[in-house]
Design an enzyme around this catalytic site. Structure first.
Site, mmCIF file in Angstrom:
data_model
loop_
_atom_site.group_PDB
_atom_site.id
_atom_site.type_symbol
_atom_site.label_atom_id
_atom_site.label_comp_id
_atom_site.label_asym_id
_atom_site.label_seq_id
_atom_site.Cartn_x
_atom_site.Cartn_y
_atom_site.Cartn_z
ATOM 1 N N ASN A 18 0.825 -1.224 0.000
ATOM 2 C CA ASN A 18 0.000 0.000 0.000
ATOM 3 C C ASN A 18 0.851 1.263 0.000
ATOM 4 O OD1 ASN A 18 -2.617 -1.241 0.257
ATOM 5 N ND2 ASN A 18 -2.009 -1.808 2.339
ATOM 6 N N VAL A 38 15.919 18.828 -2.939
ATOM 7 C CA VAL A 38 17.069 18.130 -2.329
ATOM 8 C C VAL A 38 18.381 18.812 -2.720
ATOM 9 C CG1 VAL A 38 18.387 15.957 -2.403
ATOM 10 C CG2 VAL A 38 15.898 15.896 -2.161
ATOM 11 N N LYS A 109 6.143 1.202 12.857
ATOM 12 C CA LYS A 109 5.995 1.482 14.300
ATOM 13 C C LYS A 109 6.175 0.255 15.174
ATOM 14 C CE LYS A 109 2.232 0.958 11.905
ATOM 15 N NZ LYS A 109 1.083 1.579 11.299
ATOM 16 N N GLU A 133 8.724 9.653 10.446
ATOM 17 C CA GLU A 133 7.504 10.463 10.609
ATOM 18 C C GLU A 133 6.238 9.664 10.280
ATOM 19 O OE1 GLU A 133 6.958 13.995 11.666
ATOM 20 O OE2 GLU A 133 5.183 12.754 11.862
ATOM 21 N N GLY A 138 0.253 8.566 10.371
ATOM 22 C CA GLY A 138 0.348 8.675 8.918
ATOM 23 C C GLY A 138 0.892 10.005 8.432
ATOM 24 N N GLU A 194 -3.404 -3.093 9.194
ATOM 25 C CA GLU A 194 -2.115 -3.788 9.152
ATOM 26 C C GLU A 194 -2.298 -5.137 8.456
ATOM 27 O OE1 GLU A 194 0.873 -2.380 10.345
ATOM 28 O OE2 GLU A 194 -0.535 -0.733 10.301
ATOM 29 N N ASP A 205 -1.181 -1.676 17.621
ATOM 30 C CA ASP A 205 -0.629 -0.628 16.754
ATOM 31 C C ASP A 205 -0.654 0.726 17.469
ATOM 32 O OD1 ASP A 205 0.064 0.289 13.845
ATOM 33 O OD2 ASP A 205 -1.594 1.583 14.463
ATOM 34 N N LYS A 209 2.541 3.117 18.753
ATOM 35 C CA LYS A 209 2.647 4.555 18.464
ATOM 36 C C LYS A 209 2.746 5.354 19.761
ATOM 37 C CE LYS A 209 0.189 4.090 14.081
ATOM 38 N NZ LYS A 209 -1.142 3.911 13.484
ATOM 39 N N GLY A 311 -3.469 4.876 5.141
ATOM 40 C CA GLY A 311 -3.714 4.831 3.697
ATOM 41 C C GLY A 311 -2.422 5.065 2.933
HETATM 42 N N1 NAI Z 1 -0.972 1.250 5.339
HETATM 43 C C1 NAI Z 1 -0.926 2.302 6.164
HETATM 44 O O1 NAI Z 1 -1.876 3.100 6.253
HETATM 45 C C2 NAI Z 1 0.276 2.540 6.997
HETATM 46 C C3 NAI Z 1 1.283 1.617 7.104
HETATM 47 N N2 NAI Z 1 2.367 1.868 7.887
HETATM 48 C C4 NAI Z 1 3.442 0.901 7.963
HETATM 49 O O2 NAI Z 1 4.091 0.858 6.699
HETATM 50 C C5 NAI Z 1 4.605 -0.446 6.455
HETATM 51 C C6 NAI Z 1 4.024 -0.971 5.167
HETATM 52 O O3 NAI Z 1 2.623 -0.995 5.252
HETATM 53 P P1 NAI Z 1 1.704 -1.388 4.013
HETATM 54 O O4 NAI Z 1 2.274 -0.862 2.770
HETATM 55 O O5 NAI Z 1 0.320 -1.034 4.388
HETATM 56 O O6 NAI Z 1 1.855 -2.972 4.067
HETATM 57 P P2 NAI Z 1 1.644 -4.016 2.871
HETATM 58 O O7 NAI Z 1 1.433 -5.338 3.501
HETATM 59 O O8 NAI Z 1 0.626 -3.497 1.918
HETATM 60 O O9 NAI Z 1 3.062 -3.966 2.122
HETATM 61 C C7 NAI Z 1 4.194 -4.670 2.534
HETATM 62 C C8 NAI Z 1 4.835 -5.243 1.275
HETATM 63 O O10 NAI Z 1 6.072 -5.824 1.644
HETATM 64 C C9 NAI Z 1 6.232 -6.976 0.803
HETATM 65 N N3 NAI Z 1 7.231 -7.897 1.370
HETATM 66 C C10 NAI Z 1 7.069 -8.846 2.312
HETATM 67 N N4 NAI Z 1 8.231 -9.494 2.515
HETATM 68 C C11 NAI Z 1 9.145 -8.929 1.688
HETATM 69 C C12 NAI Z 1 10.520 -9.165 1.439
HETATM 70 N N5 NAI Z 1 11.188 -10.120 2.076
HETATM 71 N N6 NAI Z 1 11.146 -8.395 0.523
HETATM 72 C C13 NAI Z 1 10.465 -7.417 -0.133
HETATM 73 N N7 NAI Z 1 9.153 -7.170 0.051
HETATM 74 C C14 NAI Z 1 8.503 -7.903 0.958
HETATM 75 C C15 NAI Z 1 4.840 -7.577 0.734
HETATM 76 O O11 NAI Z 1 4.718 -8.443 -0.372
HETATM 77 C C16 NAI Z 1 3.979 -6.314 0.617
HETATM 78 O O12 NAI Z 1 3.752 -5.976 -0.732
HETATM 79 C C17 NAI Z 1 4.244 -1.270 7.701
HETATM 80 O O13 NAI Z 1 5.305 -1.220 8.610
HETATM 81 C C18 NAI Z 1 3.032 -0.511 8.264
HETATM 82 O O14 NAI Z 1 2.861 -0.720 9.644
HETATM 83 C C19 NAI Z 1 2.498 3.035 8.583
HETATM 84 C C20 NAI Z 1 1.531 3.995 8.522
HETATM 85 C C21 NAI Z 1 0.340 3.814 7.743
HETATM 86 N N1 LIG Z 2 -3.023 0.265 10.505
HETATM 87 C C1 LIG Z 2 -2.652 1.615 10.811
HETATM 88 C C2 LIG Z 2 -1.968 2.227 9.649
HETATM 89 C C3 LIG Z 2 -1.282 3.487 10.007
HETATM 90 O O1 LIG Z 2 -0.442 3.551 10.893
HETATM 91 C C4 LIG Z 2 -3.890 2.411 11.150
HETATM 92 O O2 LIG Z 2 -4.989 1.919 10.891
HETATM 93 O O3 LIG Z 2 -3.748 3.500 11.694
HETATM 94 NA NA NA Z 3 3.140 11.248 11.005
#
Ligand code: NAI
Ligand SMILES: N[C@@H](CC=O)C(=O)O
Ligand code: NA
Length: 437
Positions: A18, A38, A109, A133, A138, A194, A205, A209, A311
């Site tokens: 995502n 930059v 986080k 950040e 988010g 998540e 989660d 945070k 998101g």
């Molecule tokens: N989705 C959200 O709204 C937010 C997410 N985050 C954090 O951001 C991070 C990513 O979140 P998302 O993008 O939502 O998760 P996601 O699950 O959509 O993306 C993670 C990606 O990593 C890939 N992956 C898994 N193992 C791998 C490996 N060994 N090598 C390369 N790629 C690999 C997966 O295939 C997946 O596409 C997490 O730490 C999450 O907690 C933080 C704030 C908001």
């Molecule tokens: N799963 C988290 C993603 C952002 O940190 C949330 O719902 O807030």
């Molecule tokens: Na933030």
């Protein structure tokens, strides 16, 4: 600008889910603006993915690799952006990247709540940046304001809504009576939840945070295990209806504050739980996947930060902000602020926190029950603010709202109520926040 300042900054992106996919899109769509900000072009050297066969927009197949470990040590990579999630793998990848002199930007986080100390030490030794950040709330800038803008003030309290998924679910249940399970599934489809949504709905989660926020706000080491935590999976439609009758709404709150012990020594309380919030309170109107964080500082007073907390693109915005900072430091020299844990404040147990309770119980509908119930509160010096009876006969319920009291006294009272013959069951216990009294 010197020749050196014009060199290209190599970026490695780990994970293209995502958030990662949005980071790659913005890096390419906004390349010339980012270069101007930059002072050098940013060039994606590689994107690590789990499945090389999957179709992806915005990313040339030649950039893809399934070998993240090799990518983070490449000589032409200056900044690594970790967006895989989880703990063990990113801990190793980030540690290795930092040791190899790469600055790191992460949104993780869950990892930072326990390993900021370890990773920040490696970053300091290698004289590179570790920015995060996006890990809290988010898109909303909260880490940088706490770490930099308020570095000269004394923060007393940081509290708010920092999980988008649970806020999306609670808002939909309260506003439209929507069903818990289908709303959670929708939050997953929209990219808020998540990979394992238990982290969202059980409050892990938000607790991670809270640990990050408390560490920064109070210059102390606070980890996930230090945060008292309750989730929203037990909240029912009845709870939302009861909240509405009290002119309140239910929100999952993260609260980090300084509290004194009996000797006047400061400690940190960090806690996450669903609570009733009066509809007149600013947090009550934060709905959907939006987050809000209220900071109270000795000299600044009250500050409120509001925006999209989850998101792909909102989170990518925060990641890009960090990436630009890290890249600028690579171009012009220097690094961002070091983490600061000099205050080393101890953690206060939840029992020492003063809160208000809302208790809903099924009772026998007979004379004397009200005074028996009130007696259990009085025995523990918990003062009752309001009592209301709902229903009658087999459906009789008492709804008690207390004044502020130590959480230990309130929870002992609930245990004692459960043991009374007159109380058939305590159906719901929630805290009430955002009010005096
Ligand atoms: N989705 C959200 O709204 C937010 C997410 N985050 C954090 O951001 C991070 C990513 O979140 P998302 O993008 O939502 O998760 P996601 O699950 O959509 O993306 C993670 C990606 O990593 C890939 N992956 C898994 N193992 C791998 C490996 N060994 N090598 C390369 N790629 C690999 C997966 O295939 C997946 O596409 C997490 O730490 C999450 O907690 C933080 C704030 C908001
Ligand atoms: N799963 C988290 C993603 C952002 O940190 C949330 O719902 O807030
Ligand atoms: Na933030």
């Amino acid at each position: 600008m010197t020749d050196d300042a014009r060199r290209t900054i190599g970026v490695a992106v780990l994970g293209m889910g995502n958030v990662g996919a949005e980071v790659v899109r913005i890096l390419q769509q906004s390349a010339s603006d980012l270069e101007a900000r930059v002072g050098a072009p940013l060039e994606i050297r590689g994107v690590a993915v789990r499945d090389l066969g999957k179709a992806r927009s915005w990313c040339s197949p030649s950039l893809l690799t399934d070998d993240a470990a090799s990518l983070v040590t490449r000589d032409d990579v200056d900044v690594v952006v970790e967006l895989i999630g989880g703990i063990d793998l990113p801990r190793t990848l980030i540690g290795t990247a930092l040791e190899h002199g790469k600055s790191v930007v992460t949104a993780n986080k869950a990892l930072l709540a326990d390993y900021t100390g370890e990773l920040a030490t490696i970053a300091a030794r290698a004289h590179v940046d570790l920015y995060f950040e996006a890990a809290v709330a988010g898109a909303i800038p909260v880490i940088r304001p706490l770490m930099q803008s308020l570095a000269g003030d004394t923060v007393q309290r940081v509290a708010g809504i920092v999980n988008g998924t649970t806020n999306f679910i609670l808002s939909a249940m309260a506003e439209n009576g929507d069903d818990y399970a289908s709303t959670l599934a929708e939050a997953g489809r929209l990219g808020y939840a998540e990979a394992d949504p238990t982290a969202d709905v059980e409050g892990y989660d938000a607790a991670a945070k809270a640990a990050i926020l408390a560490s920064i706000a109070f210059h102390s080491r606070v980890t996930a295990g230090d945060v008292y935590r309750e989730g929203i999976s037990t909240i029912t439609t009845d709870d939302h209806e009861s909240a509405a009758t009290l002119d309140c709404t239910i929100k999952l709150l993260s609260i980090c504050e300084r509290i004194d012990d009996s000797m006047g020594r400061q400690r940190v309380s960090a806690r996450v739980y669903p609570a009733l919030v009066p509809n007149s309170h600013p947090l009550a109107s934060v709905n959907g996947a939006f987050n809000a964080v209220v900071v109270e500082a000795e000299n600044a007073g009250r500050l409120m930060f509001y925006g999209q907390g989850a998101g792909g693109s909102p989170t990518a915005s925060a990641v890009l902000g960090d990436l630009v900072m890290a890249a600028r430091n690579k171009v012009h020299g220097g690094r961002g602020p070091l983490e600061s844990t000099y205050a080393s404040l101890p953690i206060a147990p939840i029992g020492d926190v003063n809160t208000r309770y809302y208790v809903s119980m099924k009772v026998a509908d007979r004379p004397g029950v009200l005074s028996t119930v009130a007696g259990e509160f009085a025995k523990r010096r918990v003062s009752i603010a309001t009592v209301r009876q709902a229903g009658a006969g087999d459906d009789a319920r008492l709804i008690v709202v207390t004044h502020r009291a130590p959480d230990s006294a309130l929870s002992e009272t609930v245990d004692a109520l459960n043991d009374l013959d007159a109380v058939l069951s305590v159906s719901s216990v929630l805290r009430l926040e955002g009010t005096d009294g």
